[in-house]
Every structure is written in C-alpha cells, then in structure tokens.
Design a protein around this motif. Structure first.
Motif, PDB file in Angstrom:
ATOM      1  N   ARG A  12       0.572 -24.120 -14.487  1.00 46.81           N
ATOM      2  CA  ARG A  12      -0.370 -24.938 -15.508  1.00 46.81           C
ATOM      3  C   ARG A  12      -0.607 -23.551 -16.851  1.00 46.81           C
ATOM      4  N   PHE A  13      -1.709 -23.218 -18.130  1.00 47.17           N
ATOM      5  CA  PHE A  13      -1.798 -22.733 -18.499  1.00 47.17           C
ATOM      6  C   PHE A  13      -3.432 -22.300 -18.467  1.00 47.17           C
ATOM      7  N   LEU A  14      -3.542 -20.927 -17.979  1.00 48.13           N
ATOM      8  CA  LEU A  14      -5.126 -21.196 -17.907  1.00 48.13           C
ATOM      9  C   LEU A  14      -5.703 -20.080 -19.161  1.00 48.13           C
ATOM     10  N   MET A  15      -7.043 -20.217 -19.247  1.00 49.85           N
ATOM     11  CA  MET A  15      -7.500 -19.995 -19.998  1.00 49.85           C
ATOM     12  C   MET A  15      -9.089 -18.908 -19.600  1.00 49.85           C
ATOM     13  N   ALA A  16      -9.233 -17.903 -20.300  1.00 53.57           N
ATOM     14  CA  ALA A  16     -10.390 -17.200 -20.473  1.00 53.57           C
ATOM     15  C   ALA A  16     -11.580 -15.933 -21.348  1.00 53.57           C
ATOM     16  N   LYS A  17     -12.536 -17.352 -21.362  1.00 54.96           N
ATOM     17  CA  LYS A  17     -13.028 -16.641 -22.745  1.00 54.96           C
ATOM     18  C   LYS A  17     -14.524 -16.584 -22.071  1.00 54.96           C
ATOM     19  N   PRO A  18     -15.144 -15.826 -22.934  1.00 55.19           N
ATOM     20  CA  PRO A  18     -17.402 -16.095 -22.250  1.00 55.19           C
ATOM     21  C   PRO A  18     -17.386 -17.752 -22.538  1.00 55.19           C
ATOM     22  N   CYS A  19     -18.946 -17.253 -21.165  1.00 56.71           N
ATOM     23  CA  CYS A  19     -19.031 -18.418 -21.426  1.00 56.71           C
ATOM     24  C   CYS A  19     -19.971 -19.197 -22.852  1.00 56.71           C
ATOM     25  N   PRO A  20     -20.485 -20.053 -23.391  1.00 57.45           N
ATOM     26  CA  PRO A  20     -20.986 -20.401 -24.363  1.00 57.45           C
ATOM     27  C   PRO A  20     -23.193 -20.086 -24.256  1.00 57.45           C
ATOM     28  N   LYS A  21     -23.133 -19.669 -24.466  1.00 59.28           N
ATOM     29  CA  LYS A  21     -24.314 -18.398 -25.000  1.00 59.28           C
ATOM     30  C   LYS A  21     -25.537 -19.765 -24.074  1.00 59.28           C
ATOM     31  N   GLU A  22     -25.162 -21.292 -24.307  1.00 56.27           N
ATOM     32  CA  GLU A  22     -26.688 -21.823 -23.311  1.00 56.27           C
ATOM     33  C   GLU A  22     -25.777 -22.207 -21.930  1.00 56.27           C
ATOM     34  N   LEU A  23     -25.027 -21.927 -21.457  1.00 49.01           N
ATOM     35  CA  LEU A  23     -24.931 -21.580 -20.207  1.00 49.01           C
ATOM     36  C   LEU A  23     -25.261 -20.225 -19.379  1.00 49.01           C
ATOM     37  N   THR A  24     -25.822 -20.218 -18.460  1.00 55.53           N
ATOM     38  CA  THR A  24     -26.335 -19.555 -17.627  1.00 55.53           C
ATOM     39  C   THR A  24     -24.885 -18.778 -17.244  1.00 55.53           C
ATOM     40  N   CYS A  25     -24.332 -18.307 -17.769  1.00 50.64           N
ATOM     41  CA  CYS A  25     -22.214 -18.102 -16.402  1.00 50.64           C
ATOM     42  C   CYS A  25     -21.657 -16.370 -17.716  1.00 50.64           C
TER      43      CYS A  25
END
Length: 261
Positions: A102-115
């Motif tokens: 698989r490919f994995l992609m890590a990035k910051p959560c969208p600002k509207e989400l609490t993560c």
C-alpha cells in the motif's frame, strides 16, 4: 550590622538572578517544544518508517498471531508537503513475497476536525513493480514522480490525536464511525484502529463486518503489535512457526493493518 545587611542583599540578588535564569531556561525550553501541525504528521510518518515485526505476539500466542514483517519507507512528497510512504507486509520467513502492499499518506488533520494527523491508505497501480521497494537501492526503485502517478484508489483514513499524558502511546485514533466499504470475505464495511507508541512501536487493529454487524475478518483478541527489528539477525528467534502458511492462515491474516479492497 552593615556587613550583615550587605551580605543579605547580595544573597537576595543572587537568588533573584538564579530565578531569572531558571525562568528564562524554562521559557526557551517551552518555545523549543512548540510543535506545528506538520510536525505531528512528520512524527507519525517517522514512527511508521522502518522494519518492524510482531515476533513477541507470535511467540506468546501462536494460535492467534503470526510473526509478520512490516516494512515502510518514504517514497515521495506531494506539493502540499504530504509525505507518501510505501508499506508492505510479509511473513517473516518470506519477506521477498509481500502479501500486502500500500501507499500511506500522512498530513495534518483538516482544521474543522478535532485531531492532529490524518493517515490515509491508497492502493498501488502497478504493485509488482514495488515489491521490496524499501530494500532496494534508491536508483533501482520507482522514482518519486512515478510513485505519485501510481497512487490509485483511496482505501481508508484514520484520524489520530496526541495521547494524553500518562499513556504509553504518542498518537492514537481510528477510522470514522461507520468505517469504509469493504467486500472481502463477506464483509460490507471495515474499521481500523492505530496507535503510535514510544520507541516507534505500532499497534494496529483492522476488522471487517457484515450487514448484521458480525465480525467476519480481522483479529478478535486485540491489535497486532509491531516492534522495530533488533540489530541482531532473526535466526534464533523461536521455533519455525510460519514456515509454510496454509491458505487458512493467509485468510486469517487479512486486514492485519492495511485493508483489502
């Protein structure tokens, strides 16, 4: 009397300077510790990277867990800064034959989400070309521009949050409520949980369910726990447990981290 007073003033002055020094040091430490949204994503990507095994679980509970080799490494970077990792799993005795890629992609959560971190998985367009990608010299791997072109359909997304103080994990999270569509082995949807532990240990728990909410694949006892490979070789790890996995074994291992389409 004047001498005592001067001595007291000097002592008080030294104490005040010491307090200023300690306060300044703490402030600098706090500023250095400030973490950006991208720092979280990079830390998760870094923790996933490397060669990890579920050896300890396989030794303790061979009926329910296999010694799986999990190998992950950077493959490309997108224009927005998202890191693309190549990921594969194989039985430890046959690392040259991965059963999941698989490919994995890590990035910051969208600002509207609490993560803090959004970790998504994608299918690979030309899987055969990526076997043992991380073990090959860089000039013999598909290059970053090819990697980006080979990112196929989106499979799952996990939303990770920083763990609260006192917990053993650094980040933990799961797929959104309701999971993602999945048709493997009679499932209609799947859920996924992941915890990034200290010392780059990774805990993963993927499960598939049918229309009635019955679990049809994935571990029931708990997550797989992958620990970084020791520097020594694996020749004396434990008796040959997974030398020739039979079809039932392979069916039971499906979903041990990245889900089947």
């Amino acid at each position: 009397m004047g001498t005592d007073s001067n001595g007291w003033n000097r002592a008080r002055g030294l104490a005040f300077k010491a307090l200023l020094f300690i306060g300044g040091a703490l402030l600098v430490k706090r500023l250095r510790k400030s973490t950006t949204r991208w720092d979280h994503a990079r830390l998760v990507a870094h923790s996933l990277t490397g060669e990890k095994y579920s050896k300890d679980q396989a030794s303790r509970d061979p009926d329910n867990y296999f010694n799986i080799r999990m190998r992950t490494c950077p493959a490309a970077e997108l224009v927005d800064g998202s890191e693309v990792l190549y990921f594969e799993q194989a039985f430890w005795r046959s690392p040259q034959k991965p059963f999941r890629q698989r490919f994995l992609m890590a990035k910051p959560c969208p600002k509207e989400l609490t993560c803090d971190v959004e970790l998504s998985t994608y299918a690979i367009r030309e899987m055969e070309e990526y076997k043992n990608f991380c073990d090959r010299p860089k000039d013999l791997r598909p290059q970053p521009e090819e990697v980006i072109g080979d990112i196929a359909e989106h499979l799952t997304t996990i939303h990770l949050k920083r763990c609260s103080r006192g917990k053993r994990c650094l980040y933990e999270g799961s797929s959104p409520p309701g999971g993602f569509p999945n048709s493997w082995n009679g499932a209609t949807y799947c859920t996924s949980e992941l915890a990034v532990m200290k010392k780059s240990e990774i805990h993963t728990w993927d499960r598939g369910y049918d229309d009635d909410g019955n679990q049809v694949w994935g571990q029931k006892e708990g997550p797989y726990k992958f620990k970084p490979a020791p520097t020594s070789c694996f020749n004396d790890m434990f008796p040959p447990l997974n030398l020739s996995p039979t079809p039932p074994m392979e069916r039971r291992i499906q979903g041990s981290f990245i889900l089947e389409e």
